[in-house]
Scaffold this motif. Structure first.
Motif, PDB file in Angstrom:
ATOM      1  N   GLY A 388       5.839 -18.481  13.687  1.00  0.00           N
ATOM      2  CA  GLY A 388       5.820 -17.100  13.212  1.00  0.00           C
ATOM      3  C   GLY A 388       4.434 -16.504  13.383  1.00  0.00           C
ATOM      4  N   LEU A 389       4.378 -15.310  13.918  1.00  0.00           N
ATOM      5  CA  LEU A 389       3.120 -14.603  14.148  1.00  0.00           C
ATOM      6  C   LEU A 389       3.173 -13.272  13.401  1.00  0.00           C
ATOM      7  N   VAL A 390       2.140 -13.002  12.595  1.00  0.00           N
ATOM      8  CA  VAL A 390       2.129 -11.803  11.762  1.00  0.00           C
ATOM      9  C   VAL A 390       0.799 -11.084  11.921  1.00  0.00           C
ATOM     10  N   VAL A 391       0.867  -9.765  12.036  1.00  0.00           N
ATOM     11  CA  VAL A 391      -0.306  -8.899  11.912  1.00  0.00           C
ATOM     12  C   VAL A 391       0.121  -7.718  11.063  1.00  0.00           C
ATOM     13  N   GLY A 392      -0.676  -7.388  10.034  1.00  0.00           N
ATOM     14  CA  GLY A 392      -0.288  -6.296   9.147  1.00  0.00           C
ATOM     15  C   GLY A 392      -1.483  -5.589   8.556  1.00  0.00           C
ATOM     16  N   ASP A 393      -1.212  -4.511   7.830  1.00  0.00           N
ATOM     17  CA  ASP A 393      -2.267  -3.658   7.270  1.00  0.00           C
ATOM     18  C   ASP A 393      -1.760  -3.039   5.974  1.00  0.00           C
ATOM     19  N   VAL A 394      -2.415  -3.359   4.844  1.00  0.00           N
ATOM     20  CA  VAL A 394      -2.102  -2.739   3.563  1.00  0.00           C
ATOM     21  C   VAL A 394      -2.892  -1.437   3.444  1.00  0.00           C
ATOM     22  N   GLN A 395      -2.249  -0.416   2.931  1.00  0.00           N
ATOM     23  CA  GLN A 395      -2.880   0.896   2.786  1.00  0.00           C
ATOM     24  C   GLN A 395      -4.131   0.794   1.915  1.00  0.00           C
ATOM     25  N   GLY A 396      -5.192   1.477   2.339  1.00  0.00           N
ATOM     26  CA  GLY A 396      -6.400   1.570   1.535  1.00  0.00           C
ATOM     27  C   GLY A 396      -7.536   0.734   2.075  1.00  0.00           C
ATOM     28  N   HIS A 397      -8.754   1.045   1.594  1.00  0.00           N
ATOM     29  CA  HIS A 397      -9.952   0.309   1.983  1.00  0.00           C
ATOM     30  C   HIS A 397     -10.749  -0.012   0.721  1.00  0.00           C
ATOM     31  N   ASP A 398     -10.255  -0.960  -0.048  1.00  0.00           N
ATOM     32  CA  ASP A 398     -10.928  -1.366  -1.269  1.00  0.00           C
ATOM     33  C   ASP A 398     -10.461  -2.765  -1.647  1.00  0.00           C
ATOM     34  N   THR A 399     -11.040  -3.293  -2.708  1.00  0.00           N
ATOM     35  CA  THR A 399     -10.688  -4.650  -3.125  1.00  0.00           C
ATOM     36  C   THR A 399      -9.244  -4.731  -3.601  1.00  0.00           C
ATOM     37  N   HIS A 400      -8.699  -3.626  -4.092  1.00  0.00           N
ATOM     38  CA  HIS A 400      -7.288  -3.633  -4.492  1.00  0.00           C
ATOM     39  C   HIS A 400      -6.392  -3.846  -3.271  1.00  0.00           C
ATOM     40  N   ALA A 401      -6.734  -3.186  -2.160  1.00  0.00           N
ATOM     41  CA  ALA A 401      -5.969  -3.389  -0.929  1.00  0.00           C
ATOM     42  C   ALA A 401      -6.051  -4.848  -0.481  1.00  0.00           C
ATOM     43  N   ALA A 402      -7.247  -5.448  -0.605  1.00  0.00           N
ATOM     44  CA  ALA A 402      -7.391  -6.851  -0.219  1.00  0.00           C
ATOM     45  C   ALA A 402      -6.555  -7.753  -1.124  1.00  0.00           C
ATOM     46  N   ALA A 403      -6.506  -7.438  -2.434  1.00  0.00           N
ATOM     47  CA  ALA A 403      -5.725  -8.259  -3.359  1.00  0.00           C
ATOM     48  C   ALA A 403      -4.227  -8.152  -3.067  1.00  0.00           C
ATOM     49  N   VAL A 404      -3.752  -6.934  -2.810  1.00  0.00           N
ATOM     50  CA  VAL A 404      -2.342  -6.752  -2.466  1.00  0.00           C
ATOM     51  C   VAL A 404      -2.027  -7.477  -1.166  1.00  0.00           C
ATOM     52  N   MET A 405      -2.953  -7.384  -0.217  1.00  0.00           N
ATOM     53  CA  MET A 405      -2.736  -8.078   1.059  1.00  0.00           C
ATOM     54  C   MET A 405      -2.564  -9.576   0.852  1.00  0.00           C
ATOM     55  N   GLY A 406      -3.397 -10.173  -0.015  1.00  0.00           N
ATOM     56  CA  GLY A 406      -3.290 -11.605  -0.246  1.00  0.00           C
ATOM     57  C   GLY A 406      -1.938 -11.996  -0.816  1.00  0.00           C
ATOM     58  N   GLN A 407      -1.435 -11.221  -1.778  1.00  0.00           N
ATOM     59  CA  GLN A 407      -0.128 -11.519  -2.356  1.00  0.00           C
ATOM     60  C   GLN A 407       0.993 -11.340  -1.333  1.00  0.00           C
ATOM     61  N   LEU A 408       0.911 -10.245  -0.543  1.00  0.00           N
ATOM     62  CA  LEU A 408       1.955  -9.976   0.434  1.00  0.00           C
ATOM     63  C   LEU A 408       1.956 -11.026   1.537  1.00  0.00           C
ATOM     64  N   ARG A 409       0.784 -11.457   1.974  1.00  0.00           N
ATOM     65  CA  ARG A 409       0.712 -12.470   3.033  1.00  0.00           C
ATOM     66  C   ARG A 409       1.371 -13.770   2.586  1.00  0.00           C
ATOM     67  N   ILE A 410       1.091 -14.182   1.359  1.00  0.00           N
ATOM     68  CA  ILE A 410       1.676 -15.431   0.856  1.00  0.00           C
ATOM     69  C   ILE A 410       3.196 -15.310   0.733  1.00  0.00           C
ATOM     70  N   ALA A 411       3.661 -14.145   0.225  1.00  0.00           N
ATOM     71  CA  ALA A 411       5.108 -13.955   0.082  1.00  0.00           C
ATOM     72  C   ALA A 411       5.799 -13.956   1.441  1.00  0.00           C
ATOM     73  N   LEU A 412       5.231 -13.237   2.410  1.00  0.00           N
ATOM     74  CA  LEU A 412       5.843 -13.181   3.734  1.00  0.00           C
ATOM     75  C   LEU A 412       5.853 -14.557   4.386  1.00  0.00           C
ATOM     76  N   ARG A 413       4.787 -15.306   4.168  1.00  0.00           N
ATOM     77  CA  ARG A 413       4.725 -16.654   4.735  1.00  0.00           C
ATOM     78  C   ARG A 413       5.820 -17.538   4.138  1.00  0.00           C
ATOM     79  N   ALA A 414       6.056 -17.381   2.823  1.00  0.00           N
ATOM     80  CA  ALA A 414       7.097 -18.190   2.177  1.00  0.00           C
ATOM     81  C   ALA A 414       8.475 -17.850   2.720  1.00  0.00           C
ATOM     82  N   TYR A 415       8.764 -16.550   2.893  1.00  0.00           N
ATOM     83  CA  TYR A 415      10.066 -16.151   3.425  1.00  0.00           C
ATOM     84  C   TYR A 415      10.246 -16.661   4.852  1.00  0.00           C
ATOM     85  N   ALA A 416       9.167 -16.620   5.651  1.00  0.00           N
ATOM     86  CA  ALA A 416       9.273 -17.064   7.042  1.00  0.00           C
ATOM     87  C   ALA A 416       9.518 -18.558   7.136  1.00  0.00           C
ATOM     88  N   THR A 417       8.826 -19.368   6.321  1.00  0.00           N
ATOM     89  CA  THR A 417       8.985 -20.820   6.405  1.00  0.00           C
ATOM     90  C   THR A 417      10.365 -21.276   5.938  1.00  0.00           C
TER      91      THR A 417
END
Length: 719
Positions: A388-417
């Motif tokens: 599985g290959l993923v590239v994505g972008d969470v809206q915003g340019h702040d630490t909140h965007a980075a935190a949401v990205m971390g949660q979303l990346r882990i969730a998407l990885r779990a669904y893919a596996t």
């Protein structure tokens, strides 16, 4: 008096013909030769004296000085602040700065021009000059001086004009330095301003050295206008008084030297490197912000000079601007380091190896600005040898965007596996994001790759589609239908992300990226996509080098204000295997627009192969064979078109389905609405036929290409 001689020898006396001398009568009570007191002499020249007791804070003004300030005796009580009624605040600050600097430097005198506002409102130029008396310990305790009216000497003199010009020049310098540093966010930006084109000239100097003090060390971080490179031993040294910059930082006091010889005499450690230094005057200024020493600034001039009070004050003011900028930049770098560290911890620490392929990734936080963004990538091992290959972008340019990205990346990885299809993975990820306590949405492209067969199953959620380039640098942006961004799709009840099947041939490369690589403010994104295609086509063959060049040329060089994620996947070519240029596409049976997308992809690829007028024949034949497969079978269609080298070159088109029913060529009547597909194929192709393929069959046809330079449309494709 003129000495008078006696009569001439011949008896003639010239004094007899001379008019009688007129003698001016002295004023009543005043003799021509009456002594004039010192105070009277000063008063006649519009001048007075003062005696300032620094310990008591009392300043005695004589009558002449009171007259210069246009004060009555009862309007002055001996406190210097009493002069505020006559000296405007900005003039008082200049006068106080001159006195304070002389006291700090331990000099014995000072002088300054300033303006007084008379009781009728008219301005009066005034000059003050004082002698500073020191006790046995070198401490100042008294200032004795004169103050005089200078309006007459300045009214029409070049000195007044030069003062006005100098004040204007100083104002412009402060404005230029402030404006240049106001745009500097990081310490690197500050050094770029100071050491770049015109950096030293902004400070009225020919050379410049800037250094930072930290942990008992002094590090030079910027130089400009020097004859050569600063020796390594001078770039990083102990924080002490053996070098002028570190001495200024330690003592927190500026030093102003008139010549290079004076500089070397005070700091003998510089003697071996004196050729690097300009021959003239030098200033070494501590950089202090909020009572904290940040570093020091050195300014050098080619001509020797004793710097005036105004020049020293200007240098100190500019040093204050630099200190504030460096303090702000240091805090910015610390915050940015924290935010970037948070972002990096959210991304995969390593990229797993992929059997049959090479993969490389790049991530860069925004090159300007304090905040990081929510761009991410991921490479996920899947069941049955897929990836599985993923590239994505969470809206915003702040630490909140980075935190949401971390949660979303882990969730998407779990669904893919779990082995779900790309559409199901994005549907679940969209619902996950919608359930988070955030208003952010995300765009994403997810690819499920099977490198053994080359099949790519792609789903897209409001994100850029993939770019595919084959071993001959023929590029294609395939049409990949997509859905709304993650989170938004669920909120609007449209969480549907249709899959597109593509194929990656041996030696071909897949590129996924975020918009930070292709989008610049004020520029249409299509221009960025064209620039990416050109850079990909002309880039190096090595995958790591290609990723570095794309990042540098398209992101770092223009200085993007957005972060960027890039992923490159190359399917390895098997030694000795066929490397025929090929394009493979899949059309789902329930996809009514699939045939149109196939025709569009065929047209782009055949243009690259310079098929000329044959392109139209291949398109028509492909449409007929696809329609035949979708109409008369219960499966989709796998389309493969390849360029077969030889004499002549040929285009081979195959449409494969899962039905074992063999095609029958019919003879439709004039009013029939079907049955002409194979007739068209036979009429357009040079050869055609059918052959079994495992659980199904394939219909194929071949088209001979005209020689290069012949035929309509030859050579119009992009190589």
């Amino acid at each position: 008096m003129t000495r008078q001689s006696g009569p001439a020898p011949d008896g003639y006396d010239p004094r007899a013909d001379r008019e009688p001398r007129r003698v001016r009568e002295p004023a009543p009570g005043v003799s021509h030769h009456e002594p004039i007191s010192l105070r009277r002499r000063l008063a006649l020249n519009r001048m007075g004296t003062f005696d300032w007791d620094l310990d008591r804070g009392f300043m005695d003004l004589d009558a002449g000085a009171l007259e210069v300030f246009d004060l009555h005796p009862d309007e002055y009580d001996g406190a210097p602040l009493s002069l505020a009624s006559r000296v405007p605040p900005e003039e008082g600050e200049r006068l106080d700065a001159a006195v304070s600097q002389a006291l700090q430097e331990g000099t014995s005198s000072y002088g300054a021009y300033f303006r007084v506002r008379c009781r009728d409102g008219t301005p009066r130029w005034t000059h003050s000059q004082g002698r500073i008396l020191h006790d046995e310990d070198g401490l100042p305790y008294r200032i004795v001086g004169i103050v005089r009216e200078a309006s007459g000497e300045l009214a029409d003199s070049s000195l007044l004009r030069s003062l006005q010009q100098e004040r204007h020049r100083q104002t412009v310098m402060v404005q230029q330095v402030t404006a240049a540093l106001s745009r500097a966010l990081s310490v690197e930006d500050v050094t770029r301003v100071l050491s770049g084109l015109g950096g030293a000239r902004r400070f009225g100097a020919d050379g410049l050295v800037l250094g930072l003090a930290a942990d008992a060390r002094f590090e030079v971080i910027a130089t400009a206008g020097l004859e050569g490179e600063v020796p390594e031993g001078m770039m990083n040294s102990r924080l002490d008084d053996t070098l002028p910059l570190s001495d200024a930082a330690v003592s927190r006091r500026p030093s102003f030297l008139s010549t290079r010889g004076e500089l070397v005499a005070r700091y003998p450690r510089l003697r071996p490197y004196s050729d690097l230094l300009p021959t003239g005057s030098a200033s070494f200024l501590p950089l202090i912000a909020q009572d904290t020493v940040i570093g020091a600034l050195g300014l050098f001039n080619a001509e020797p000079a004793v710097q005036s009070t105004e020049a020293k004050n200007l240098a100190l003011a500019l040093a204050g601007v630099v200190a504030q900028s460096l303090q702000r930049a240091t805090l910015f770098d610390q915050e940015r380091e924290f935010a970037t560290g948070l972002q990096e911890t959210m991304l995969p620490r390593r990229v797993p190896a992929i059997p049959g392929g090479d993969v490389t990734v790049r991530y860069h936080p925004a090159s300007v600005g304090r905040d990081v963004g929510g761009d991410w990538y991921d490479v996920i091992p899947l069941p049955q040898g897929r990836t599985g290959l993923v590239v994505g972008d969470v809206q915003g340019h702040d630490t909140h965007a980075a935190a949401v990205m971390g949660q979303l990346r882990i969730a998407l990885r779990a669904y893919a596996t779990e082995g779900h299809s790309p559409e199901t993975v994005l549907v679940r990820a969209s619902r996950f994001l919608a359930e988070l306590e955030t208003e952010r949405f995300a765009t994403c492209t997810y690819v499920q790759a099977d490198l053994e067969s080359g099949a790519l199953h792609v789903a897209r959620a409001g994100h850029l589609g993939p770019l595919i380039g084959d071993g001959n640098r023929h590029l294609d942006w395939p049409d990949v239908r997509g859905g709304l961004p993650l989170g938004v799709a669920t909120a609007f009840g449209h969480d549907h992300f249709p899959e597109t099947q593509l194929f990656l041939e041996p030696g071909s490369t897949l590129l996924l990226c975020t918009d930070g690589l292709v989008e610049q403010p004020g520029r249409d994104i299509s221009a960025g996509l064209e620039a990416l295609s050109a850079a990909f086509r002309s880039g190096p063959g090595d995958l790591e080098a290609l990723a570095d060049q794309l990042s540098a040329q398209l992101w770092a060089e223009p200085g993007s204000d957005d972060d960027m994620a890039l992923l490159l996947l190359r399917r390895l070519a098997v030694p000795g295997a066929d490397t025929t240029p090929r394009l493979r596409l899949h059309v789902h049976q329930a996809d009514p627009s699939g045939a149109a997308e196939v025709r569009s992809a065929l047209r782009r690829r055949l243009d690259q192969w310079r098929a000329g007028e044959v392109t139209h024949h291949v398109e028509v034949a492909a449409s007929e064979l696809i329609a035949n497969a979708l109409t008369h079978t219960e499966s989709g269609a796998l389309i493969c078109v390849e360029l077969v080298e030889g004499d002549p070159r040929r285009i081979r088109l195959e449409v494969e389905d899962r039905s074992s029913s063999w095609p029958r060529r019919r003879s439709p009547g004039e009013t029939a609405t079907s049955g002409r597909g194979l007739m068209l194929v036979e009429a357009l192709a040079d050869r055609w036929g059918a052959e079994p393929r495992g659980s199904g069959k394939a219909l194929w046809c071949e088209f001979e290409l005209p020689e290069a330079g012949t035929g309509t449309g030859a050579g119009t494709g992009a190589g």
